[in-house]
Design an enzyme around this catalytic site. Sequence first.
Site, short mmCIF file in Angstrom:
data_model
loop_
_atom_site.label_atom_id
_atom_site.label_comp_id
_atom_site.label_asym_id
_atom_site.label_seq_id
_atom_site.Cartn_x
_atom_site.Cartn_y
_atom_site.Cartn_z
N SER A 62 0.81 -1.08 0.18
CA SER A 62 0.09 0.08 -0.14
C SER A 62 0.87 1.22 0.16
O SER A 62 2.09 1.22 0.63
CB SER A 62 -0.93 0.00 1.27
OG SER A 62 -1.60 -1.27 1.26
N1 SAH Z 1 -0.33 -4.48 4.20
C1 SAH Z 1 0.20 -5.21 3.01
C2 SAH Z 1 -0.57 -4.81 1.69
C3 SAH Z 1 -0.77 -6.21 1.14
S1 SAH Z 1 -2.17 -6.01 -0.22
C4 SAH Z 1 1.71 -4.65 2.84
O1 SAH Z 1 2.23 -3.98 3.59
O2 SAH Z 1 2.40 -5.14 1.88
C5 SAH Z 1 -3.30 -7.21 0.54
C6 SAH Z 1 -2.84 -8.45 0.75
O3 SAH Z 1 -4.06 -9.23 1.20
C7 SAH Z 1 -2.43 -9.36 -0.49
O4 SAH Z 1 -1.14 -9.85 -0.24
C8 SAH Z 1 -3.53 -10.31 -0.73
O5 SAH Z 1 -3.07 -11.80 -0.92
C9 SAH Z 1 -4.04 -10.53 0.72
N2 SAH Z 1 -5.32 -10.93 0.85
C10 SAH Z 1 -6.38 -11.07 -0.03
N3 SAH Z 1 -7.73 -11.57 0.35
C11 SAH Z 1 -7.16 -12.28 1.73
C12 SAH Z 1 -7.95 -12.97 2.40
N4 SAH Z 1 -9.15 -13.35 2.22
N5 SAH Z 1 -7.12 -13.43 3.58
C13 SAH Z 1 -5.86 -13.05 3.75
N6 SAH Z 1 -5.17 -12.39 2.93
C14 SAH Z 1 -5.91 -11.83 1.83
#
Ligand code: SAH
Length: 209
Positions: A62
Amino acid sequence: MEGYAELRTRMVDTQLRLRDISDPLVLEAMASVPRHEFVPDHLKRLAYQDGPLPIGHGQTISQPYIVALSLQLLELKPEFKVLEVGTGSGYEAAVLSKIVASVSSIELIPELGSNAQDILKKLKYHVLIRIGDGHQGWPEQAPFDAIVVSAAGTHIPEALKLQLKTGGRMVIPVESGPDQQLVLIHKQSEDYYSEVPVAPVRFVPLRRG
Ligand code: SAH
């Protein structure tokens, strides 16, 4: 060419402080965590720019401001136990681990979860990671003082609300039509939750496991 430390200081001053981020715990943590370590090698020079970046598997790390805003809304205290849904790169989990006593993080995509685990371990950030669907939360670790969800759901998962302590807060992007809103939920009593939309956002979808 500026080094990463200078780029990071500038990120905190111009993208966070000059906007509305004033929580000293959030500012301090984001001034210290090396964001460039959490992005793919060819994107390291862009790690401190004012936007999200791809981390593989169609997912993104993000925008720094959105990480800061989400964490500031949680009104974190050092003794807190926090759940993150969507570990992704591990960056936000690292920032959280600089602020609070306990961080548990759930990631749906096994490769991302294990990459994040490796980098967090290498940099000595203490985060508990589990591969799975965050809709269910993490019952064995619950209840939490705060929950941050970094993927956009069509609704607010009931299990996550139930795993909040009374007084606890959750931040989650929620789809509303073609748009998304970052929503702040505050569990004010055993059975009363307030929900306030805070800002329009654009996150990857919260998927079904
Ligand atoms: N906070 C993270 C941002 C990740 S983007 C950072 O600092 O990099 C969002 C993430 O949520 C992705 O890696 C995706 O695979 C994950 N995601 C999507 N649906 C999900 C679910 N149902 N449970 C757990 N993770 C999930």
